[in-house]
Design a protein around this motif. Sequence first.
Motif, PDB file in Angstrom:
ATOM      1  N   THR A 167       0.822  -1.206   0.000  1.00  0.00           N
ATOM      2  CA  THR A 167       0.000   0.000   0.000  1.00  0.00           C
ATOM      3  C   THR A 167       0.856   1.256   0.000  1.00  0.00           C
ATOM      4  N   LEU A 168       1.863   1.309   0.859  1.00  0.00           N
ATOM      5  CA  LEU A 168       2.710   2.494   0.949  1.00  0.00           C
ATOM      6  C   LEU A 168       3.517   2.709  -0.331  1.00  0.00           C
ATOM      7  N   MET A 169       3.984   1.639  -0.950  1.00  0.00           N
ATOM      8  CA  MET A 169       4.746   1.793  -2.182  1.00  0.00           C
ATOM      9  C   MET A 169       3.859   2.245  -3.330  1.00  0.00           C
ATOM     10  N   ILE A 170       2.642   1.756  -3.384  1.00  0.00           N
ATOM     11  CA  ILE A 170       1.715   2.206  -4.422  1.00  0.00           C
ATOM     12  C   ILE A 170       1.343   3.669  -4.197  1.00  0.00           C
ATOM     13  N   ALA A 171       1.148   4.060  -2.945  1.00  0.00           N
ATOM     14  CA  ALA A 171       0.856   5.464  -2.650  1.00  0.00           C
ATOM     15  C   ALA A 171       2.010   6.359  -3.088  1.00  0.00           C
ATOM     16  N   ASP A 172       3.242   5.925  -2.867  1.00  0.00           N
ATOM     17  CA  ASP A 172       4.401   6.717  -3.309  1.00  0.00           C
ATOM     18  C   ASP A 172       4.431   6.832  -4.832  1.00  0.00           C
ATOM     19  N   ALA A 173       4.074   5.752  -5.542  1.00  0.00           N
ATOM     20  CA  ALA A 173       4.039   5.808  -7.003  1.00  0.00           C
ATOM     21  C   ALA A 173       2.981   6.798  -7.486  1.00  0.00           C
ATOM     22  N   VAL A 174       1.855   6.840  -6.801  1.00  0.00           N
ATOM     23  CA  VAL A 174       0.790   7.779  -7.187  1.00  0.00           C
ATOM     24  C   VAL A 174       1.237   9.218  -6.942  1.00  0.00           C
ATOM     25  N   ARG A 175       1.986   9.452  -5.877  1.00  0.00           N
ATOM     26  CA  ARG A 175       2.443  10.818  -5.584  1.00  0.00           C
ATOM     27  C   ARG A 175       3.451  11.328  -6.605  1.00  0.00           C
ATOM     28  N   GLN A 176       4.042  10.443  -7.397  1.00  0.00           N
ATOM     29  CA  GLN A 176       5.002  10.866  -8.405  1.00  0.00           C
ATOM     30  C   GLN A 176       4.328  11.451  -9.641  1.00  0.00           C
ATOM     31  N   VAL A 177       3.010  11.387  -9.727  1.00  0.00           N
ATOM     32  CA  VAL A 177       2.309  11.972 -10.873  1.00  0.00           C
ATOM     33  C   VAL A 177       2.495  13.486 -10.840  1.00  0.00           C
ATOM     34  N   PRO A 178       3.005  14.099 -11.911  1.00  0.00           N
ATOM     35  CA  PRO A 178       3.240  15.549 -11.892  1.00  0.00           C
ATOM     36  C   PRO A 178       1.947  16.328 -11.663  1.00  0.00           C
ATOM     37  N   ARG A 179       2.007  17.274 -10.760  1.00  0.00           N
ATOM     38  CA  ARG A 179       0.843  18.100 -10.481  1.00  0.00           C
ATOM     39  C   ARG A 179       0.404  18.889 -11.709  1.00  0.00           C
ATOM     40  N   ALA A 180       1.376  19.250 -12.559  1.00  0.00           N
ATOM     41  CA  ALA A 180       1.045  20.031 -13.758  1.00  0.00           C
ATOM     42  C   ALA A 180       0.105  19.255 -14.677  1.00  0.00           C
ATOM     43  N   GLN A 181       0.288  17.937 -14.790  1.00  0.00           N
ATOM     44  CA  GLN A 181      -0.601  17.150 -15.638  1.00  0.00           C
ATOM     45  C   GLN A 181      -2.025  17.154 -15.104  1.00  0.00           C
ATOM     46  N   ILE A 182      -2.155  17.079 -13.792  1.00  0.00           N
ATOM     47  CA  ILE A 182      -3.492  17.106 -13.188  1.00  0.00           C
ATOM     48  C   ILE A 182      -4.142  18.465 -13.415  1.00  0.00           C
ATOM     49  N   ASP A 183      -3.389  19.549 -13.219  1.00  0.00           N
ATOM     50  CA  ASP A 183      -3.948  20.899 -13.406  1.00  0.00           C
ATOM     51  C   ASP A 183      -4.357  21.129 -14.851  1.00  0.00           C
ATOM     52  N   VAL A 184      -3.527  20.688 -15.794  1.00  0.00           N
ATOM     53  CA  VAL A 184      -3.873  20.858 -17.205  1.00  0.00           C
ATOM     54  C   VAL A 184      -5.124  20.076 -17.554  1.00  0.00           C
ATOM     55  N   SER A 185      -5.275  18.892 -16.987  1.00  0.00           N
ATOM     56  CA  SER A 185      -6.471  18.085 -17.263  1.00  0.00           C
ATOM     57  C   SER A 185      -7.730  18.794 -16.784  1.00  0.00           C
ATOM     58  N   TYR A 186      -7.675  19.382 -15.601  1.00  0.00           N
ATOM     59  CA  TYR A 186      -8.831  20.139 -15.113  1.00  0.00           C
ATOM     60  C   TYR A 186      -9.089  21.360 -15.995  1.00  0.00           C
ATOM     61  N   THR A 187      -8.028  22.013 -16.440  1.00  0.00           N
ATOM     62  CA  THR A 187      -8.174  23.190 -17.298  1.00  0.00           C
ATOM     63  C   THR A 187      -8.850  22.832 -18.613  1.00  0.00           C
ATOM     64  N   LEU A 188      -8.568  21.643 -19.134  1.00  0.00           N
ATOM     65  CA  LEU A 188      -9.164  21.204 -20.392  1.00  0.00           C
ATOM     66  C   LEU A 188     -10.565  20.641 -20.211  1.00  0.00           C
ATOM     67  N   GLY A 189     -11.086  20.673 -18.987  1.00  0.00           N
ATOM     68  CA  GLY A 189     -12.470  20.275 -18.750  1.00  0.00           C
ATOM     69  C   GLY A 189     -12.670  18.861 -18.253  1.00  0.00           C
ATOM     70  N   ALA A 190     -11.601  18.165 -17.850  1.00  0.00           N
ATOM     71  CA  ALA A 190     -11.761  16.798 -17.348  1.00  0.00           C
ATOM     72  C   ALA A 190     -12.417  16.806 -15.975  1.00  0.00           C
ATOM     73  N   ARG A 191     -13.246  15.794 -15.720  1.00  0.00           N
ATOM     74  CA  ARG A 191     -13.871  15.626 -14.407  1.00  0.00           C
ATOM     75  C   ARG A 191     -12.911  14.894 -13.471  1.00  0.00           C
ATOM     76  N   ARG A 192     -13.264  14.879 -12.186  1.00  0.00           N
ATOM     77  CA  ARG A 192     -12.388  14.261 -11.204  1.00  0.00           C
ATOM     78  C   ARG A 192     -12.151  12.780 -11.493  1.00  0.00           C
ATOM     79  N   GLY A 193     -13.219  12.050 -11.835  1.00  0.00           N
ATOM     80  CA  GLY A 193     -13.063  10.636 -12.146  1.00  0.00           C
ATOM     81  C   GLY A 193     -12.198  10.401 -13.370  1.00  0.00           C
ATOM     82  N   GLU A 194     -12.346  11.270 -14.375  1.00  0.00           N
ATOM     83  CA  GLU A 194     -11.534  11.137 -15.573  1.00  0.00           C
ATOM     84  C   GLU A 194     -10.059  11.421 -15.282  1.00  0.00           C
ATOM     85  N   VAL A 195      -9.791  12.416 -14.447  1.00  0.00           N
ATOM     86  CA  VAL A 195      -8.408  12.709 -14.070  1.00  0.00           C
ATOM     87  C   VAL A 195      -7.806  11.526 -13.323  1.00  0.00           C
TER      88      VAL A 195
END
Length: 280
Positions: A167-195
């Motif tokens: 669980t902890l190792m998977i959580a660390d892998a998820v935290r490596q996702v760049p925040r910029a990609q998440i912000d751009v996805s929201y800017t382009l109109g993606a919903r939370r589930g889609e992100v």
Amino acid sequence: MVDTAPARPFADPLPRRRAVRPPRIWAPRAPIPRGWRLGLIAASVLVPVTVWVIVSATGRVPEEFLPSPAAVWQAGLDMARSGTLAADTWASVQRILIGFGLSVLVSVPLGLLMGGFSAGQALCEPVVGLLRYLPASAFIPLLTIWLGIGEPSKVMLLFIGTVFFNTLMIADAVRQVPRAQIDVSYTLGARRGEVLRKVVVLHALPGMIDAVRVNAAAAWNFVVVAELINSEEGLGYRIARSQRFLASDRIFAILVVIALIGLAIDVLLRLLRDRVGRWV
């Protein structure tokens, strides 16, 4: 009086040297030729085996403590011909598939919750981080009381031994996702589930596979311990039984089988990670 002396640098400056490029094979993180790679891989196996052959051939170590490779090979053939090796291997693999499989099913969503949401991290990480320090073998008396001495206690020991680290190792892998990609996805109109599905999970998937690959080795460690609990078959059970009769050649043969199975699992998961990671 004000001290106007220049401040001493934190570290002395490096002397001027002529640029020297290290040999490619020893340059940090540099790729090496395919021939060198294959040669080093072969040496990593052949050197220990050669040392084993030499030491056993000298006779300085009694056969009961260090059997020769030929004796180990013969012991493995004898167990394979009698059918015990296949039955014990399948029994251990079944326990790992169930116990470690349940661990993966629990740790993936929990790791996504902890790694993808600050609220999930605050809620779950303290207790998971605390429980991971409890040795799984210490739960054996409780598991035998709660679940008996049958298969459920063995499966649960595998689950407890791997779920928290996974669980902890998977959580660390998820935290490596760049925040910029998440912000751009929201800017382009993606919903939370889609992100979550199309950005977070896809980017973190190679790291999640790596976490499963690492903890699969731990599952094999725990299955040997689990099979000491009133087992009638399994590789761990066969090791314990061979120890009673000082059959070290059989113990070595079983260890070789475990190593080969683990290597096969590791290679398959590496290939899956590399294939999945192409889009990252």
